[in-house]
Design a protein around this motif. Structure first.
Motif, PDB file in Angstrom:
ATOM      1  N   GLU A  30     -14.708  -1.096  -0.913  1.00  0.00           N
ATOM      2  CA  GLU A  30     -13.382  -1.723  -0.822  1.00  0.00           C
ATOM      3  C   GLU A  30     -13.520  -3.017  -0.036  1.00  0.00           C
ATOM      4  OE1 GLU A  30     -10.057  -3.100  -1.235  1.00  0.00           O
ATOM      5  OE2 GLU A  30     -10.202  -1.103  -2.149  1.00  0.00           O
ATOM      6  N   TYR A  48      -2.958  -1.049   6.366  1.00  0.00           N
ATOM      7  CA  TYR A  48      -2.615   0.373   6.454  1.00  0.00           C
ATOM      8  C   TYR A  48      -2.616   1.047   5.086  1.00  0.00           C
ATOM      9  CZ  TYR A  48       0.179   4.580   7.192  1.00  0.00           C
ATOM     10  OH  TYR A  48       0.621   5.889   7.205  1.00  0.00           O
ATOM     11  N   ASN A  49      -1.885   0.483   4.124  1.00  0.00           N
ATOM     12  CA  ASN A  49      -1.751   1.127   2.815  1.00  0.00           C
ATOM     13  C   ASN A  49      -3.084   1.208   2.080  1.00  0.00           C
ATOM     14  OD1 ASN A  49       1.074   1.665   2.898  1.00  0.00           O
ATOM     15  ND2 ASN A  49       1.422  -0.510   2.572  1.00  0.00           N
ATOM     16  N   VAL A  50      -3.884   0.184   2.180  1.00  0.00           N
ATOM     17  CA  VAL A  50      -5.201   0.181   1.522  1.00  0.00           C
ATOM     18  C   VAL A  50      -6.098   1.241   2.147  1.00  0.00           C
ATOM     19  CG1 VAL A  50      -7.290  -1.182   1.104  1.00  0.00           C
ATOM     20  CG2 VAL A  50      -5.034  -2.235   0.837  1.00  0.00           C
ATOM     21  N   MET A  52      -5.257   3.934   3.940  1.00  0.00           N
ATOM     22  CA  MET A  52      -4.773   5.304   3.710  1.00  0.00           C
ATOM     23  C   MET A  52      -5.088   5.759   2.287  1.00  0.00           C
ATOM     24  SD  MET A  52      -3.881   6.226   6.631  1.00  0.00           S
ATOM     25  CE  MET A  52      -3.037   7.767   6.387  1.00  0.00           C
ATOM     26  N   ALA A  53      -4.908   4.897   1.295  1.00  0.00           N
ATOM     27  CA  ALA A  53      -5.234   5.251  -0.092  1.00  0.00           C
ATOM     28  C   ALA A  53      -6.738   5.493  -0.242  1.00  0.00           C
ATOM     29  CB  ALA A  53      -4.758   4.154  -1.046  1.00  0.00           C
ATOM     30  N   LEU A  54      -7.526   4.646   0.399  1.00  0.00           N
ATOM     31  CA  LEU A  54      -8.978   4.786   0.345  1.00  0.00           C
ATOM     32  C   LEU A  54      -9.434   6.099   0.982  1.00  0.00           C
ATOM     33  CD1 LEU A  54     -11.741   3.451  -0.286  1.00  0.00           C
ATOM     34  CD2 LEU A  54     -11.569   2.318   1.956  1.00  0.00           C
ATOM     35  N   GLU A  56      -7.650   8.827   1.448  1.00  0.00           N
ATOM     36  CA  GLU A  56      -7.179   9.959   0.647  1.00  0.00           C
ATOM     37  C   GLU A  56      -8.116  10.204  -0.534  1.00  0.00           C
ATOM     38  OE1 GLU A  56      -4.719  11.985  -2.427  1.00  0.00           O
ATOM     39  OE2 GLU A  56      -4.743   9.813  -2.404  1.00  0.00           O
ATOM     40  N   LYS A  57      -8.496   9.151  -1.210  1.00  0.00           N
ATOM     41  CA  LYS A  57      -9.379   9.260  -2.376  1.00  0.00           C
ATOM     42  C   LYS A  57     -10.768   9.758  -1.988  1.00  0.00           C
ATOM     43  CE  LYS A  57     -11.485   6.360  -5.932  1.00  0.00           C
ATOM     44  NZ  LYS A  57     -12.723   5.706  -5.559  1.00  0.00           N
ATOM     45  N   GLU A  58     -11.361   9.155  -0.979  1.00  0.00           N
ATOM     46  CA  GLU A  58     -12.745   9.488  -0.632  1.00  0.00           C
ATOM     47  C   GLU A  58     -12.871  10.823   0.096  1.00  0.00           C
ATOM     48  OE1 GLU A  58     -14.984   8.030  -2.146  1.00  0.00           O
ATOM     49  OE2 GLU A  58     -13.743   6.360  -2.842  1.00  0.00           O
TER      50      GLU A  58
END
Length: 86
Positions: A30, A48-50, A52-54, A56-58
């Motif tokens: 990323e 923050y949003n990037v 948290m999404a990262l 959650e996925k990993e």
């Protein structure tokens, strides 16, 4: 909002180093976040949003492959990159 996250990962298996390095490598893909490695943990700095999404996925990916894994995460509500020479 910018944040910093300190992450420690503990895959509860004999071969633990490869999954940790693979997790960090996925975070480093990323380009919009800064990932800093050290001997004890990994820090991620950015939006923050990037982040948290990262995460959650990993983390989901790790738990799918190695359910007996532990993550310890510490969040700071601003970007602390470079504050302590890191």
């Amino acid at each position: 909002m910018e944040i910093s996250v300190d992450i420690s990962m503990y895959p509860l298996q004999k071969e633990f180093e490869a999954p940790i390095l693979a997790f960090i490598a996925e975070l480093e893909k990323e380009q919009s976040v800064e990932v800093v490695r050290n001997e004890l943990s990994t820090q991620v700095h950015g939006d923050y949003n990037v982040i948290m999404a990262l995460l959650e996925k990993e983390m989901f990916s790790v738990f799918t492959e190695i359910p007996d894994s532990i993550f310890v995460l510490k969040f700071v509500g601003n970007n602390r990159q470079g504050i302590y020479g890191i």
